[in-house]
Design a protein around this motif. Sequence first.
Motif, mmCIF file in Angstrom:
data_model
loop_
_atom_site.group_PDB
_atom_site.id
_atom_site.type_symbol
_atom_site.label_atom_id
_atom_site.label_comp_id
_atom_site.label_asym_id
_atom_site.label_seq_id
_atom_site.Cartn_x
_atom_site.Cartn_y
_atom_site.Cartn_z
ATOM 1 N N VAL A 136 0.863 -1.195 0.000
ATOM 2 C CA VAL A 136 0.000 0.000 0.000
ATOM 3 C C VAL A 136 0.894 1.237 0.000
ATOM 4 O O VAL A 136 1.902 1.286 0.708
ATOM 5 N N THR A 137 0.543 2.223 -0.823
ATOM 6 C CA THR A 137 1.381 3.429 -0.956
ATOM 7 C C THR A 137 0.664 4.632 -0.342
ATOM 8 O O THR A 137 -0.239 4.457 0.465
ATOM 9 N N ASP A 138 1.076 5.825 -0.753
ATOM 10 C CA ASP A 138 0.408 7.040 -0.272
ATOM 11 C C ASP A 138 -1.070 6.978 -0.688
ATOM 12 O O ASP A 138 -1.388 7.013 -1.882
ATOM 13 N N PRO A 139 -1.993 6.883 0.260
ATOM 14 C CA PRO A 139 -3.411 6.700 -0.099
ATOM 15 C C PRO A 139 -4.001 7.888 -0.867
ATOM 16 O O PRO A 139 -5.001 7.733 -1.574
ATOM 17 N N GLN A 140 -3.367 9.054 -0.753
ATOM 18 C CA GLN A 140 -3.880 10.241 -1.465
ATOM 19 C C GLN A 140 -3.541 10.196 -2.952
ATOM 20 O O GLN A 140 -4.091 10.932 -3.754
ATOM 21 N N ARG A 141 -2.568 9.356 -3.327
ATOM 22 C CA ARG A 141 -2.145 9.330 -4.723
ATOM 23 C C ARG A 141 -3.017 8.336 -5.491
ATOM 24 O O ARG A 141 -2.755 7.123 -5.499
ATOM 25 N N GLN A 142 -4.025 8.842 -6.146
ATOM 26 C CA GLN A 142 -4.995 7.969 -6.818
ATOM 27 C C GLN A 142 -4.572 7.650 -8.249
ATOM 28 O O GLN A 142 -4.787 6.559 -8.747
ATOM 29 N N VAL B 127 4.651 9.655 3.839
ATOM 30 C CA VAL B 127 3.584 8.815 4.405
ATOM 31 C C VAL B 127 3.506 7.463 3.693
ATOM 32 O O VAL B 127 2.541 6.731 3.853
ATOM 33 N N CYS B 128 4.531 7.162 2.905
ATOM 34 C CA CYS B 128 4.496 5.931 2.102
ATOM 35 C C CYS B 128 5.479 4.890 2.634
ATOM 36 O O CYS B 128 6.679 5.149 2.761
ATOM 37 N N ASN B 129 4.946 3.703 2.911
ATOM 38 C CA ASN B 129 5.772 2.629 3.456
ATOM 39 C C ASN B 129 6.825 2.149 2.456
ATOM 40 O O ASN B 129 7.902 1.695 2.838
ATOM 41 N N VAL B 130 6.518 2.255 1.181
ATOM 42 C CA VAL B 130 7.500 1.847 0.156
ATOM 43 C C VAL B 130 8.756 2.704 0.303
ATOM 44 O O VAL B 130 9.888 2.208 0.238
ATOM 45 N N PHE B 131 8.544 3.980 0.550
ATOM 46 C CA PHE B 131 9.689 4.877 0.700
ATOM 47 C C PHE B 131 10.508 4.515 1.950
ATOM 48 O O PHE B 131 11.731 4.584 1.928
ATOM 49 N N GLU C 211 11.136 12.869 -7.224
ATOM 50 C CA GLU C 211 10.255 12.559 -8.363
ATOM 51 C C GLU C 211 8.832 12.195 -7.924
ATOM 52 O O GLU C 211 7.872 12.482 -8.632
ATOM 53 N N CYS C 212 8.705 11.560 -6.773
ATOM 54 C CA CYS C 212 7.360 11.211 -6.278
ATOM 55 C C CYS C 212 6.549 12.480 -6.063
ATOM 56 O O CYS C 212 5.387 12.557 -6.457
ATOM 57 N N ARG C 213 7.190 13.470 -5.484
ATOM 58 C CA ARG C 213 6.461 14.712 -5.130
ATOM 59 C C ARG C 213 5.986 15.480 -6.368
ATOM 60 O O ARG C 213 5.080 16.285 -6.282
ATOM 61 N N GLY D 279 6.114 6.826 -11.183
ATOM 62 C CA GLY D 279 4.861 6.175 -10.786
ATOM 63 C C GLY D 279 5.131 5.147 -9.701
ATOM 64 O O GLY D 279 6.276 4.698 -9.519
ATOM 65 N N CYS D 280 4.088 4.754 -9.003
ATOM 66 C CA CYS D 280 4.261 3.799 -7.901
ATOM 67 C C CYS D 280 4.729 2.425 -8.401
ATOM 68 O O CYS D 280 5.475 1.734 -7.718
ATOM 69 N N VAL D 281 4.295 2.056 -9.601
ATOM 70 C CA VAL D 281 4.700 0.747 -10.123
ATOM 71 C C VAL D 281 6.218 0.711 -10.323
ATOM 72 O O VAL D 281 6.912 -0.217 -9.873
ATOM 73 N N ASP D 282 6.759 1.746 -10.952
ATOM 74 C CA ASP D 282 8.210 1.787 -11.176
ATOM 75 C C ASP D 282 8.965 1.915 -9.853
ATOM 76 O O ASP D 282 10.044 1.338 -9.685
ATOM 77 N N CYS D 283 8.383 2.675 -8.951
ATOM 78 C CA CYS D 283 9.025 2.867 -7.643
ATOM 79 C C CYS D 283 9.130 1.526 -6.903
ATOM 80 O O CYS D 283 10.159 1.197 -6.314
ATOM 81 N N LYS D 284 8.067 0.729 -6.983
ATOM 82 C CA LYS D 284 8.063 -0.574 -6.314
ATOM 83 C C LYS D 284 9.004 -1.560 -7.014
ATOM 84 O O LYS D 284 9.667 -2.369 -6.354
HETATM 85 FE FE1 SF4 Z 1 5.249 5.717 -2.507
HETATM 86 FE FE2 SF4 Z 1 6.995 5.544 -4.453
HETATM 87 FE FE3 SF4 Z 1 4.395 5.827 -5.015
HETATM 88 FE FE4 SF4 Z 1 5.783 7.805 -3.984
HETATM 89 S S1 SF4 Z 1 6.124 6.859 -5.976
HETATM 90 S S2 SF4 Z 1 3.760 7.127 -3.309
HETATM 91 S S3 SF4 Z 1 7.199 6.773 -2.629
HETATM 92 S S4 SF4 Z 1 5.369 4.070 -4.019
#
Ligand code: SF4
Length: 329
Positions: free
Chosen positions: A222-228, A238-242, A260-262, A267-272
């Motif tokens: 689960v990532t930042d819940p606000q990022r839809q 607020v992201c556990n992946v980070f 880059e996230c900010r 994207g979350c897929v590439d980040c994971k």
């Molecule tokens: Fe989390 Fe990475 Fe997605 Fe940012 S880009 S919300 S750090 S998974």
Amino acid sequence: MSTKKGRVFSGARPTGRQHLGNYLGAIKNYVALQDEYDCVYCVVDLHALTTVEDTEDLRQNTYEMALDFLAAGIRPEESIVFVQSHVPQVTELHTILSMVTPLGKLTDLPTFKEKVRMHPHNINYGLVGYPVLMAADITLYKASVVPVGVDQASHLEFTRETVRSFNYRFKTNVLIEPEMKVTEVPKVIGIDGQQKMSKSLDNHIEIAATPEETTKRVMMMVTDPQRQRRSDPGNPDVCNVFSFHKIFSSAEEVEMVNVECRRAGIGCVDCKKLLAKNLNAHLAPFRARRAELDQKPDDVWNVLEDGARRAREIAEQTMREVRAAVGLP
Ligand code: SF4
């Protein structure tokens, strides 16, 4: 003669294959402590009996956990690694220490109340006596230091008080009051992004998992819940992946994700995917060693047997002194 600073004791319940929470919270610390201390590491199977109703898996869980410990870098030629029930002296010391432990003190402990809440249908004597058995574990091996997380400090304080009661009651100094070594244990949150990583919550990632299994679990995080949407900026704070990137990725990668996230540049897929790659790379040497050790299960059991033999030598010496102090004929 050992030039190390003293003897460390720590026990862990046989929970089988270990996950990232166990690895970051305990195992890494166990490995590091070996450089400074003589270490005694125990798989506390008797403690497990207090809450485990089905004991069928105890042996396999003990084996898997020992395998993880050894593959992670616990050195059995230096440290003593063994199974609690293989040293019966611990039950004798438990009985003797129970004579200097007020019952009310045990039933008042928050940990006992919590166990009663969690196991309302199995409130056995072992649950009440759990801290006494723990005190017996530590004092039997004359440990001078016990590593504890901040939230476990009260457990060790109980042992220290028990030692004082015993030594005062029998006018002796046979038992050693162990010092706490409070370690900064990171709270590892599970892939649900909410609760502490735990096997029972099925929000864990096993350190011995295959790279494919690991990647699959990371992609479920689960990532930042606000990022839809991909185009939404995210908040790594607020992201556990980070949080995991900060442990397993390079400083440049952490900085890249942070920036880059900010601005929705990643994207979350590439980040994971990046996290999964780094996590798998980090665990690869451990997994290779584990697979090699797993080829010869008898060798792992031999390590535990040899550990128990060395542990029994210390334990019997302590018990000779304890029996004499108590006045047992
Ligand atoms: Fe989390 Fe990475 Fe997605 Fe940012 S880009 S919300 S750090 S998974």
